[in-house]
Design an enzyme around this catalytic site. Structure first.
Site, PDB file in Angstrom:
ATOM      1  N   LYS A   1     -14.377   5.274   8.241  1.00  0.00           N
ATOM      2  CA  LYS A   1     -13.208   5.908   7.634  1.00  0.00           C
ATOM      3  C   LYS A   1     -12.601   5.019   6.558  1.00  0.00           C
ATOM      4  CE  LYS A   1      -9.070   5.533   9.573  1.00  0.00           C
ATOM      5  NZ  LYS A   1      -7.936   5.235   8.669  1.00  0.00           N
ATOM      6  N   ASN A   2     -12.417   3.747   6.870  1.00  0.00           N
ATOM      7  CA  ASN A   2     -11.730   2.852   5.947  1.00  0.00           C
ATOM      8  C   ASN A   2     -12.549   2.510   4.704  1.00  0.00           C
ATOM      9  OD1 ASN A   2      -9.480   2.786   7.591  1.00  0.00           O
ATOM     10  ND2 ASN A   2     -10.076   0.909   8.647  1.00  0.00           N
TER      11      ASN A   2
ATOM     12  N   CYS B   1       0.243   6.118  10.204  1.00  0.00           N
ATOM     13  CA  CYS B   1       0.619   5.624  11.529  1.00  0.00           C
ATOM     14  C   CYS B   1       1.887   4.779  11.471  1.00  0.00           C
ATOM     15  CB  CYS B   1      -0.513   4.771  12.121  1.00  0.00           C
ATOM     16  SG  CYS B   1      -1.866   5.727  12.816  1.00  0.00           S
TER      17      CYS B   1
ATOM     18  N   ARG C   1      -7.995  11.121  13.689  1.00  0.00           N
ATOM     19  CA  ARG C   1      -7.832  10.584  12.336  1.00  0.00           C
ATOM     20  C   ARG C   1      -8.917   9.565  12.023  1.00  0.00           C
ATOM     21  NH1 ARG C   1      -3.546   7.390  11.530  1.00  0.00           N
ATOM     22  NH2 ARG C   1      -4.202   7.384   9.361  1.00  0.00           N
TER      23      ARG C   1
ATOM     24  N   ASP D   1      -7.330  -3.866  13.776  1.00  0.00           N
ATOM     25  CA  ASP D   1      -7.713  -2.535  14.230  1.00  0.00           C
ATOM     26  C   ASP D   1      -8.468  -2.546  15.560  1.00  0.00           C
ATOM     27  OD1 ASP D   1      -6.466  -1.265  12.178  1.00  0.00           O
ATOM     28  OD2 ASP D   1      -8.269  -0.721  11.080  1.00  0.00           O
TER      29      ASP D   1
ATOM     30  N   ARG E   1       4.410  -1.796   6.147  1.00  0.00           N
ATOM     31  CA  ARG E   1       3.297  -1.755   5.195  1.00  0.00           C
ATOM     32  C   ARG E   1       3.759  -1.332   3.790  1.00  0.00           C
ATOM     33  NH1 ARG E   1      -1.633   1.361   7.982  1.00  0.00           N
ATOM     34  NH2 ARG E   1      -0.088   2.955   8.405  1.00  0.00           N
ATOM     35  N   PRO E   2       4.627  -2.139   3.157  1.00  0.00           N
ATOM     36  CA  PRO E   2       5.128  -1.763   1.833  1.00  0.00           C
ATOM     37  C   PRO E   2       4.017  -1.731   0.792  1.00  0.00           C
ATOM     38  CG  PRO E   2       5.660  -4.045   2.324  1.00  0.00           C
ATOM     39  CD  PRO E   2       5.106  -3.455   3.594  1.00  0.00           C
ATOM     40  N   ILE E   3       4.250  -0.947  -0.277  1.00  0.00           N
ATOM     41  CA  ILE E   3       3.257  -0.853  -1.352  1.00  0.00           C
ATOM     42  C   ILE E   3       3.698  -1.674  -2.559  1.00  0.00           C
ATOM     43  CG2 ILE E   3       2.445   1.408  -0.601  1.00  0.00           C
ATOM     44  CD1 ILE E   3       4.107   2.594  -2.946  1.00  0.00           C
ATOM     45  N   ASP E   4       4.601  -2.637  -2.330  1.00  0.00           N
ATOM     46  CA  ASP E   4       5.114  -3.461  -3.427  1.00  0.00           C
ATOM     47  C   ASP E   4       3.999  -4.110  -4.238  1.00  0.00           C
ATOM     48  OD1 ASP E   4       7.298  -2.772  -1.952  1.00  0.00           O
ATOM     49  OD2 ASP E   4       8.213  -4.756  -1.966  1.00  0.00           O
ATOM     50  N   LEU E   5       2.979  -4.638  -3.546  1.00  0.00           N
ATOM     51  CA  LEU E   5       1.918  -5.343  -4.260  1.00  0.00           C
ATOM     52  C   LEU E   5       1.072  -4.391  -5.097  1.00  0.00           C
ATOM     53  CD1 LEU E   5       0.849  -7.977  -1.569  1.00  0.00           C
ATOM     54  CD2 LEU E   5       2.318  -8.298  -3.564  1.00  0.00           C
TER      55      LEU E   5
END
Length: 417
Positions: free
Chosen positions: A22-23, A116, A397, A304, A121-125
């Protein structure tokens, strides 16, 4: 069918085939937005997240044809550059359409992602990287609005290694003007798989799998064909399923080198593990000892597999300390394992697990996220009595027909409403 009913006590034996990852599949499917034409993929797992990705791509104007584990994506001129909230909220990986759409079309509108509830898990980067390319970024009404006449190659240092951020910036850089160097990049095998497909499309990427990735921008990319790599997390989950039941399970169509951190810890715990070119086997063990685990970016122990390994340690001999360094809220499965009789004391990012000599006892439990659901299923395999795992849709998922694979190994598992 949002419940799984498990009658514990069955020893698993036999072979189980690993599905596609999946990943790896998700970023590769989003990378098709970089090039018009027909992209073809094999070994694509049938998962809810793949369906969500397909729906998002279709909303942008792509045409998708599926035949079993084969998937074709026809990409033309996009009919929309906006990834709507209703689609993005279901899956965090949706943010990966930002880089491809922005670099190809000069603008992109993407809803802030969901997924999830295992941490912020910010998307700042992701956004800082796009700014480093010269893009203008605006956050407005829950959407990321990005624009740039032409992305410019740059050197970008990730403050912390991020898989999604590395993938997003790597895709954006393929069509940027000049050379991009990503420093402190994530090293996960799924990033290598993405880079392999991008290079098949005509990209010029080197260094994937190391902390420094270099991308030389090109004017255009073209479609290609690719087989999705095997899912190392599913392979590890199946291996632990065999181990926790004292069984003899051979996991096929996998890459043992991707499982080295798990295999090392299982051997340290007392399991005998055999490996071949594309398989790994756990042999029966009557008992195993507790070992400490700390999650960390690849090639160290993967976050994981933390929940699944905790289930294994819950029935080990002794006390183990499990430390979670990746996500701050990834111990939500602890209280559910405790309902089954596990002795676990969570302390922020550390959990102390006292192995239960008397085993676990069945109880109704609730899955809170993808990997937590797998952990509860594994615990249910050894719990005395009938365990009911609620909200099992989380499992769908990221695992393709897990219950069928477990049943084929001898487990007593079924879905229920």
């Amino acid at each position: 069918m949002d419940k799984m009913v498990i009658n514990g006590g069955k020893v698993l034996r036999g072979e189980a085939r690993t599905s596609g990852a999946k990943n790896a599949a998700l970023p590769i499917l989003f990378s098709t937005l970089l090039a018009a034409g027909k992209h073809r993929f094999t070994n694509v797992p049938r998962l809810m997240d793949i369906d969500s990705t397909s729906a998002l791509l279709e909303s942008l104007g792509c045409k998708i044809t599926r035949d079993g584990n084969n998937l074709d994506i026809e990409v033309g001129e996009l009919t929309s550059i906006e990834a709507h909230y209703d689609l993005v909220r279901k899956m965090r990986a949706s943010i990966l359409c930002l880089g491809p759409v922005l670099t190809r079309y000069g603008q992109a509108i993407v809803s802030l992602p969901g997924g999830c509830a295992i941490g912020t898990r910010p998307i700042d980067l992701h956004l800082d990287g796009m700014k480093a390319f010269g893009a203008e970024i605006e956050l407005k009404e829950g959407y990321v609005r990005a624009s740039a006449k032409k992305l410019k190659g740059c050197t970008f240092l990730f403050e912390t290694a991020t898989v999604g951020g590395t993938e997003n910036l790597m895709m954006a850089a393929t069509l940027a003007e000049g050379t991009t160097v990503l420093e402190n990049a994530a090293k996960e095998p799924e990033i290598v798989d993405l880079a392999e497909y991008l290079n098949k499309m005509g990209a010029k990427i080197t260094g994937q799998g190391t902390s420094i990735i270099t991308i030389e921008g090109v004017k255009a990319l073209k479609p290609a064909e690719h087989r999705i790599m095997p899912d190392r997390i599913e392979a590890g989950t199946l291996l632990i399923a065999g181990a926790i039941t004292g069984g003899d399970v051979k996991v096929t169509d996998c890459r043992p080198k991707d499982l080295e951190a798990l295999i090392l810890k299982m051997k340290e715990s007392g399991f005998t593990i055999e490996t071949g070119d594309d398989w790994v086997r756990v042999l029966p063990a009557k008992s195993w000892k507790s070992v400490d685990v700390t999650t960390a970016p690849h090639p160290l122990f993967p976050t994981d597999l933390q929940a699944q390994f905790m289930a294994l340690m819950a029935v080990a001999e002794g006390t183990s300390v499990i430390t979670e360094t990746i996500f701050e809220n990834r111990f939500m499965h602890v209280q559910e394992l405790v309902r089954l009789g596990a002795e676990i004391i969570p302390k922020t990012r550390v959990a102390v697990v006292r192995g239960h000599k008397n085993g676990l006892t069945a109880a109704p439990v609730m899955a809170t996220d993808l990997r937590a659901s797998a952990s509860l299923v594994l615990a249910g395999l050894v719990a005395k009595g009938e365990t009911v795992v609620n909200r099992i849709y989380h499992l769908d998922r990221g695992y393709e027909n897990l219950e069928a694979k477990l049943v084929a190994l001898g487990a007593d598992v079924r879905r229920a409403e």
